[in-house]
Scaffold this motif. Structure first.
Motif, PDB file in Angstrom:
ATOM      1  N   LEU A  23       7.891 -43.888  26.316  1.00  0.00           N
ATOM      2  CA  LEU A  23       9.236 -43.005  26.120  1.00  0.00           C
ATOM      3  C   LEU A  23       9.941 -43.445  25.158  1.00  0.00           C
ATOM      4  O   LEU A  23      10.833 -42.742  24.701  1.00  0.00           O
ATOM      5  CB  LEU A  23       9.732 -42.719  27.224  1.00  0.00           C
ATOM      6  CG  LEU A  23       9.146 -41.850  28.711  1.00  0.00           C
ATOM      7  CD1 LEU A  23      10.173 -41.498  29.483  1.00  0.00           C
ATOM      8  CD2 LEU A  23       8.551 -40.504  27.917  1.00  0.00           C
TER       9      LEU A  23
ATOM     10  N   GLU B 264      10.713 -42.194  20.032  1.00  0.00           N
ATOM     11  CA  GLU B 264      11.597 -42.229  19.143  1.00  0.00           C
ATOM     12  C   GLU B 264      12.229 -43.203  18.251  1.00  0.00           C
ATOM     13  O   GLU B 264      12.513 -43.105  17.233  1.00  0.00           O
ATOM     14  CB  GLU B 264      12.838 -40.966  19.875  1.00  0.00           C
ATOM     15  CG  GLU B 264      14.250 -40.687  18.845  1.00  0.00           C
ATOM     16  CD  GLU B 264      14.058 -39.638  18.308  1.00  0.00           C
ATOM     17  OE1 GLU B 264      12.841 -38.770  18.338  1.00  0.00           O
ATOM     18  OE2 GLU B 264      14.832 -39.132  17.516  1.00  0.00           O
TER      19      GLU B 264
ATOM     20  N   ILE C 185      13.876 -48.571  25.265  1.00  0.00           N
ATOM     21  CA  ILE C 185      13.557 -48.808  23.812  1.00  0.00           C
ATOM     22  C   ILE C 185      14.206 -47.928  22.820  1.00  0.00           C
ATOM     23  O   ILE C 185      14.881 -48.311  21.727  1.00  0.00           O
ATOM     24  CB  ILE C 185      12.013 -48.699  23.827  1.00  0.00           C
ATOM     25  CG1 ILE C 185      11.102 -49.711  24.476  1.00  0.00           C
ATOM     26  CG2 ILE C 185      11.589 -48.775  22.131  1.00  0.00           C
ATOM     27  CD1 ILE C 185      10.891 -51.020  23.668  1.00  0.00           C
TER      28      ILE C 185
ATOM     29  N   LYS D  31      15.434 -37.098  14.448  1.00  0.00           N
ATOM     30  CA  LYS D  31      16.181 -36.097  15.094  1.00  0.00           C
ATOM     31  C   LYS D  31      15.276 -35.425  16.443  1.00  0.00           C
ATOM     32  O   LYS D  31      14.871 -34.230  16.308  1.00  0.00           O
ATOM     33  CB  LYS D  31      16.494 -34.800  14.232  1.00  0.00           C
ATOM     34  CG  LYS D  31      17.681 -35.076  13.242  1.00  0.00           C
ATOM     35  CD  LYS D  31      18.189 -33.896  12.542  1.00  0.00           C
ATOM     36  CE  LYS D  31      18.690 -34.095  11.308  1.00  0.00           C
ATOM     37  NZ  LYS D  31      18.263 -33.146  10.301  1.00  0.00           N
ATOM     38  N   GLY D  32      14.690 -36.400  17.100  1.00  0.00           N
ATOM     39  CA  GLY D  32      14.040 -35.908  18.222  1.00  0.00           C
ATOM     40  C   GLY D  32      12.626 -35.461  18.018  1.00  0.00           C
ATOM     41  O   GLY D  32      11.904 -35.294  18.957  1.00  0.00           O
TER      42      GLY D  32
ATOM     43  N   TRP E  66      10.467 -37.388  20.470  1.00  0.00           N
ATOM     44  CA  TRP E  66      10.131 -36.827  21.825  1.00  0.00           C
ATOM     45  C   TRP E  66       9.393 -35.521  21.874  1.00  0.00           C
ATOM     46  O   TRP E  66       8.546 -35.308  22.739  1.00  0.00           O
ATOM     47  CB  TRP E  66      11.863 -36.260  22.261  1.00  0.00           C
ATOM     48  CG  TRP E  66      12.568 -37.430  22.572  1.00  0.00           C
ATOM     49  CD1 TRP E  66      13.575 -37.965  21.869  1.00  0.00           C
ATOM     50  CD2 TRP E  66      12.477 -38.201  23.589  1.00  0.00           C
ATOM     51  NE1 TRP E  66      13.960 -39.194  22.570  1.00  0.00           N
ATOM     52  CE2 TRP E  66      13.505 -39.204  23.939  1.00  0.00           C
ATOM     53  CE3 TRP E  66      11.870 -38.082  25.021  1.00  0.00           C
ATOM     54  CZ2 TRP E  66      13.715 -40.230  24.734  1.00  0.00           C
ATOM     55  CZ3 TRP E  66      12.124 -39.211  26.146  1.00  0.00           C
ATOM     56  CH2 TRP E  66      12.858 -40.115  25.845  1.00  0.00           C
ATOM     57  N   ILE E  67       9.444 -34.791  20.540  1.00  0.00           N
ATOM     58  CA  ILE E  67       8.518 -33.625  20.320  1.00  0.00           C
ATOM     59  C   ILE E  67       6.956 -34.144  20.582  1.00  0.00           C
ATOM     60  O   ILE E  67       6.230 -33.914  21.092  1.00  0.00           O
ATOM     61  CB  ILE E  67       8.769 -32.897  19.319  1.00  0.00           C
ATOM     62  CG1 ILE E  67      10.095 -32.213  19.349  1.00  0.00           C
ATOM     63  CG2 ILE E  67       7.789 -31.929  19.041  1.00  0.00           C
ATOM     64  CD1 ILE E  67      10.678 -31.524  18.247  1.00  0.00           C
TER      65      ILE E  67
ATOM     66  N   ILE F 127      11.765 -35.184  29.641  1.00  0.00           N
ATOM     67  CA  ILE F 127      11.622 -34.521  28.300  1.00  0.00           C
ATOM     68  C   ILE F 127      12.522 -32.971  28.363  1.00  0.00           C
ATOM     69  O   ILE F 127      13.186 -32.743  27.390  1.00  0.00           O
ATOM     70  CB  ILE F 127      10.243 -34.083  27.887  1.00  0.00           C
ATOM     71  CG1 ILE F 127       9.280 -35.669  27.951  1.00  0.00           C
ATOM     72  CG2 ILE F 127      10.033 -33.688  26.608  1.00  0.00           C
ATOM     73  CD1 ILE F 127       7.886 -35.430  27.572  1.00  0.00           C
TER      74      ILE F 127
ATOM     75  N   LEU G  17      16.068 -33.949  27.858  1.00  0.00           N
ATOM     76  CA  LEU G  17      16.502 -34.393  26.627  1.00  0.00           C
ATOM     77  C   LEU G  17      16.265 -33.007  25.578  1.00  0.00           C
ATOM     78  O   LEU G  17      17.221 -32.987  24.800  1.00  0.00           O
ATOM     79  CB  LEU G  17      15.632 -35.429  26.372  1.00  0.00           C
ATOM     80  CG  LEU G  17      15.963 -36.012  24.777  1.00  0.00           C
ATOM     81  CD1 LEU G  17      16.458 -37.237  25.110  1.00  0.00           C
ATOM     82  CD2 LEU G  17      14.744 -36.128  23.961  1.00  0.00           C
ATOM     83  N   MET G  18      15.416 -32.467  25.861  1.00  0.00           N
ATOM     84  CA  MET G  18      15.353 -31.225  24.698  1.00  0.00           C
ATOM     85  C   MET G  18      16.788 -30.120  24.849  1.00  0.00           C
ATOM     86  O   MET G  18      17.011 -29.630  23.807  1.00  0.00           O
ATOM     87  CB  MET G  18      14.219 -30.107  24.925  1.00  0.00           C
ATOM     88  CG  MET G  18      12.764 -30.986  24.585  1.00  0.00           C
ATOM     89  SD  MET G  18      12.533 -31.229  23.102  1.00  0.00           S
ATOM     90  CE  MET G  18      12.113 -32.948  22.859  1.00  0.00           C
TER      91      MET G  18
ATOM     92  N   TYR H   9      19.597 -31.292  22.856  1.00  0.00           N
ATOM     93  CA  TYR H   9      19.519 -30.718  21.492  1.00  0.00           C
ATOM     94  C   TYR H   9      19.983 -29.574  21.357  1.00  0.00           C
ATOM     95  O   TYR H   9      20.820 -29.059  20.575  1.00  0.00           O
ATOM     96  CB  TYR H   9      18.113 -31.062  20.874  1.00  0.00           C
ATOM     97  CG  TYR H   9      17.816 -32.556  20.502  1.00  0.00           C
ATOM     98  CD1 TYR H   9      18.156 -33.123  19.284  1.00  0.00           C
ATOM     99  CD2 TYR H   9      16.973 -33.246  21.361  1.00  0.00           C
ATOM    100  CE1 TYR H   9      17.855 -34.501  19.011  1.00  0.00           C
ATOM    101  CE2 TYR H   9      16.767 -34.399  21.018  1.00  0.00           C
ATOM    102  CZ  TYR H   9      17.150 -35.046  20.060  1.00  0.00           C
ATOM    103  OH  TYR H   9      16.643 -36.569  19.497  1.00  0.00           O
TER     104      TYR H   9
ATOM    105  N   GLY I  12      21.693 -51.411  24.144  1.00  0.00           N
ATOM    106  CA  GLY I  12      20.189 -51.386  24.534  1.00  0.00           C
ATOM    107  C   GLY I  12      19.705 -52.625  25.223  1.00  0.00           C
ATOM    108  O   GLY I  12      18.961 -52.616  26.131  1.00  0.00           O
TER     109      GLY I  12
ATOM    110  N   PHE J 235      17.726 -53.225  28.738  1.00  0.00           N
ATOM    111  CA  PHE J 235      16.258 -54.036  28.942  1.00  0.00           C
ATOM    112  C   PHE J 235      16.505 -54.900  29.835  1.00  0.00           C
ATOM    113  O   PHE J 235      15.801 -55.014  30.788  1.00  0.00           O
ATOM    114  CB  PHE J 235      16.298 -54.834  27.601  1.00  0.00           C
ATOM    115  CG  PHE J 235      15.531 -54.098  26.470  1.00  0.00           C
ATOM    116  CD1 PHE J 235      14.331 -53.282  26.928  1.00  0.00           C
ATOM    117  CD2 PHE J 235      15.762 -54.144  25.118  1.00  0.00           C
ATOM    118  CE1 PHE J 235      13.701 -52.787  25.771  1.00  0.00           C
ATOM    119  CE2 PHE J 235      14.909 -53.366  24.357  1.00  0.00           C
ATOM    120  CZ  PHE J 235      14.111 -52.638  24.635  1.00  0.00           C
TER     121      PHE J 235
END
Lengths: 319, 367
Positions: free
Chosen positions: A38, A41, A102, A231-232, A235-236, B150, B153-154, B157, B338, B342
């Motif tokens: 995951l 990105e 990450i 910009k994502g 993920w896409i 996912i 997350l979408m 946006y 980050g 970790f």
């Protein structure tokens, strides 16, 4: 003829779909070995900023500079995913959280932005961008010219890679063993296949491909580094792996579909079509959700070829 | 090929590890961060000293830390609540925006109302908007088994695009008609209601008090109620939960709605307590939702610990903002966050497993 709107949409779909395909192809290899990445990105962003740095600092002919930039981006992506591999494979951490780590670590406000700052690559146009080529002088052929013969070198390489990856996965012994590792690591281990080695190699390879996808953003699409410029897209790409049923060929088509959605807003705006840019910008994200809903029932998942051991750390039976 | 180190599952997990491991993780993260700084030609001690001075030392710095901690406490709770059930809601970011949109709508609409009522109504609106937005993710997960990571997350946006639309690309109810050149939202007239209290010279926003209350309430919910028990059964073993007759699907939707409500409450606080308007650009720059995931992971999903961790990460973030400049590049604080994530993730391993070297094992066998 070549300024026909459909020709433009299809040719820019291929252009914008190329980085998505690189990242998704990397995802296929990684997930086929049973590791869920995951962090795509963040990996893409690190690849993109490293590629831009290389392009600014490596001299020589245009061809040489661009090739080196791509390789540097791939190397950087590979390094980032080595970290993921260590966390997920050796330390057996939760793969979703590790991948997320990450992306936060390397992502838009993390290491990629830090590197851009200290390397001073932000807002400096790269000297040698990846340009579209005129293959065999056929770029002006009606209809097919812009679609097939006026693309970037990376696009042509990606077509080659799609074939190579398909043959590798489904027609070679190593590919068969890779799929065995993703389906049933216990069985693979019993057959004498090193689960750890296969997972490490394919996670790193996947990261390298994501890194190349990132380089496409900083050297071809914009060609300037901008913080968080993917910009994502990463993920896409993860959703595209599912959409393509873990097969390179279908994923390539999916990448171009999403490439079309991403480019639609700028294409239509350039044509003076009066349509809300916000709705067009939202389309790729809405489509991703729709696609995921369609393919994610448990039944569909198994039938479509999700590796059975995806996301599960492998432990030899404890004594 | 035998690796020199082996992981061996712990049969019992000593209690002291629960606080020792996160602390060690934090120290390791700071050491790794120092290595990154040193490799890129910065003086790590100097950088850390300045972060400490700007982020935590003194009343003014600590007030700033609390201000930054407030949104992070809410998004941290948002992530922690979902983690508890094994759900990964990374949509806190979008739920925060949507909560802010809802709260701003109410805040603009009521104009001036008696003290207390404005705060209550704005908080309520933020929670309702955030929870509905998150419940969509929950419904998709419960009905179609769609991966919540996912989709959530979408939707971040999408929420960002909605914010841009409302403030920059339309003449919406939120947009201030008096400022056509520099698009911004209408002001919240009753924002004076959102108090900031001075305690021993440290400024404590009322929203931070609300987040503390929320943390305690969640602790109670998860530790002392039937619902909390059911959630932990589902987290440990979905199969066992099904046999026990626990309704897994509806619990998924409820937990995500609760998670979204917390992020939405944070959005309401952002509008009411801090900015006084719906700041489309500022919200998207801040990335509170993503940082909240770091907070929840370091707090090991404990709602009360989450508040304290939020203060720490808040001070770090605040220091990052105020120090930003040529020799303190942006992205540095994000990188540190980050690294903390970790090491927090890797630290979980030390709680579950015991590190054994193969050398000592060979010695044990020989003896």
């Amino acid at each position: 003829m070549n300024s026909n709107i459909f020709v433009i949409i299809i040719s820019s779909a291929i252009f914008y779909g190329t980085p998505l395909f690189y990242a998704a192809l990397g995802g296929i290899l990684t997930e086929r070995s049973g590791v869920l990445n995951l962090g795509v990105e963040g990996t893409m962003l690190i690849g993109g900023v490293s590629g831009a740095w290389a392009c600014l600092h490596i001299g020589g002919s245009a061809w040489f500079t661009v090739t080196m930039s791509i390789l540097v981006g791939a190397l950087a992506g590979g390094l980032v995913s080595t970290l993921l591999a260590f966390l997920c494979i050796t330390l057996k951490t939760n793969q979703t959280v590790a991948g997320l780590a990450i992306t936060i670590f390397a992502g838009a406000v993390g290491l990629s932005s830090y590197f851009a700052n200290i390397w001073k690559v932000a807002k400096t146009p790269v000297p040698r961008p990846i340009r579209t080529m005129d293959v065999f002088g056929l770029a002006d052929t009606p209809v097919l010219g812009p679609i097939l013969f006026r693309q970037t070198s990376l696009t042509y390489v990606s077509w080659l890679l799609a074939i190579v990856a398909t043959v590798y996965l489904f027609r070679t012994r190593v590919g068969l063993q890779l799929r065995a590792v993703g389906e049933s690591p216990q069985t693979a281990d019993a057959m004498g296949i090193s689960v750890i080695r296969y997972r490490y190699i394919h996670t790193i390879l996947g990261g390298a491909l994501a890194g190349i996808g990132g380089v496409f953003y900083s050297l071809a699409i914009v060609p300037t580094w901008v913080d968080g410029m993917t910009k994502g897209a990463g993920w896409i790409a993860i959703a595209l792996v599912i959409f393509g049923f873990w097969r390179p060929s279908l994923t390539l088509l999916g990448a171009y579909l999403f490439g079309a959605l991403q480019s639609l807003s700028s294409t239509l705006k350039a044509r003076g079509v009066d349509i809300s840019g916000d709705i067009l910008d939202a389309l790729p994200f809405i489509m991703t959700i729709v696609v995921l809903v369609l393919v994610s029932s448990r039944f569909a998942h198994r039938r479509l070829g999700a590796p059975a051991a995806l996301g599960v750390p492998y432990e030899r039976e404890e004594r | 090929m035998r690796s020199p180190i082996r992981l061996e599952r712990r049969l019992e997990q000593p209690k002291w590890l629960n606080w020792a491991v996160p602390l060690i993780s934090l120290v390791v993260a700071l050491v790794l961060g120092a290595i990154v700084l040193w490799l890129t030609g910065k003086n790590p001690i100097d950088v850390y000293q300045r972060i400490f001075e700007r982020g935590f030392a003194g009343k003014k710095a600590f007030s700033g830390a609390l201000e930054m901690a407030t949104p992070l406490a809410f998004t941290g709770l948002c992530a922690a609540v979902a983690f508890r059930m094994g759900l990964i809601n990374i949509g806190g970011e979008g739920q925060f925006y949507v909560g802010a949109i809802g709260a701003a709508w109410v805040g603009i609409a009521i104009g001036s109302a008696p003290t207390g009522i404005t705060i209550a109504l704005m908080c309520l609106a933020g929670m309702v908007f955030g929870s509905i937005y998150a419940a969509i993710v929950g419904l998709l997960r419960a009905k179609f088994n769609t991966n919540e990571i996912i989709t959530s997350l979408m939707m971040n946006y999408l929420a960002g695009i909605l914010l841009n639309y409302l403030i920059f690309n339309s003449t919406s109810y939120w947009r201030n008609p008096d400022s056509p050149q520099f698009p911004k939202s209408k002001d919240i007239a009753a924002r004076a209601d959102w108090n900031t209290y001075k305690i021993f010279g440290v400024e404590m926003p009322i929203a931070f008090l609300i987040s503390m209350l929320a943390g305690v309430a969640l602790w109670f919910l998860y530790k002392r109620t039937r619902f909390g028990f059911e959630v932990s059964v589902i987290a440990d073993s979905p199969k066992a939960a099904r046999y026990a007759g626990i309704r897994t699907s509806s619990t998924i939707v409820i937990v995500l709605a609760l998670s979204g409500a917390l992020a939405g409450l944070g959005g309401a606080a952002d509008v009411g307590n801090f900015r006084g308007l719906l700041d489309a650009k500022g919200l998207q720059m801040a990335g509170y939702g993503y940082t909240g995931i770091v907070v929840a992971a370091l707090a090991r999903r404990n709602p009360i610990t989450t508040i304290f961790v939020a203060i720490f990460i808040g001070g770090l973030t605040k220091a990052g903002y105020s120090l930003q400049g040529p020799d303190f590049p942006s992205g540095l604080v994000g990188t540190l966050q980050g690294l903390i994530l970790f090491t927090a993730v890797a630290g979980e391993i030390l709680i579950k497993y015991r590190l054994r070297t193969n050398v000592s094992r060979a010695a044990a066998v020989a003896a």
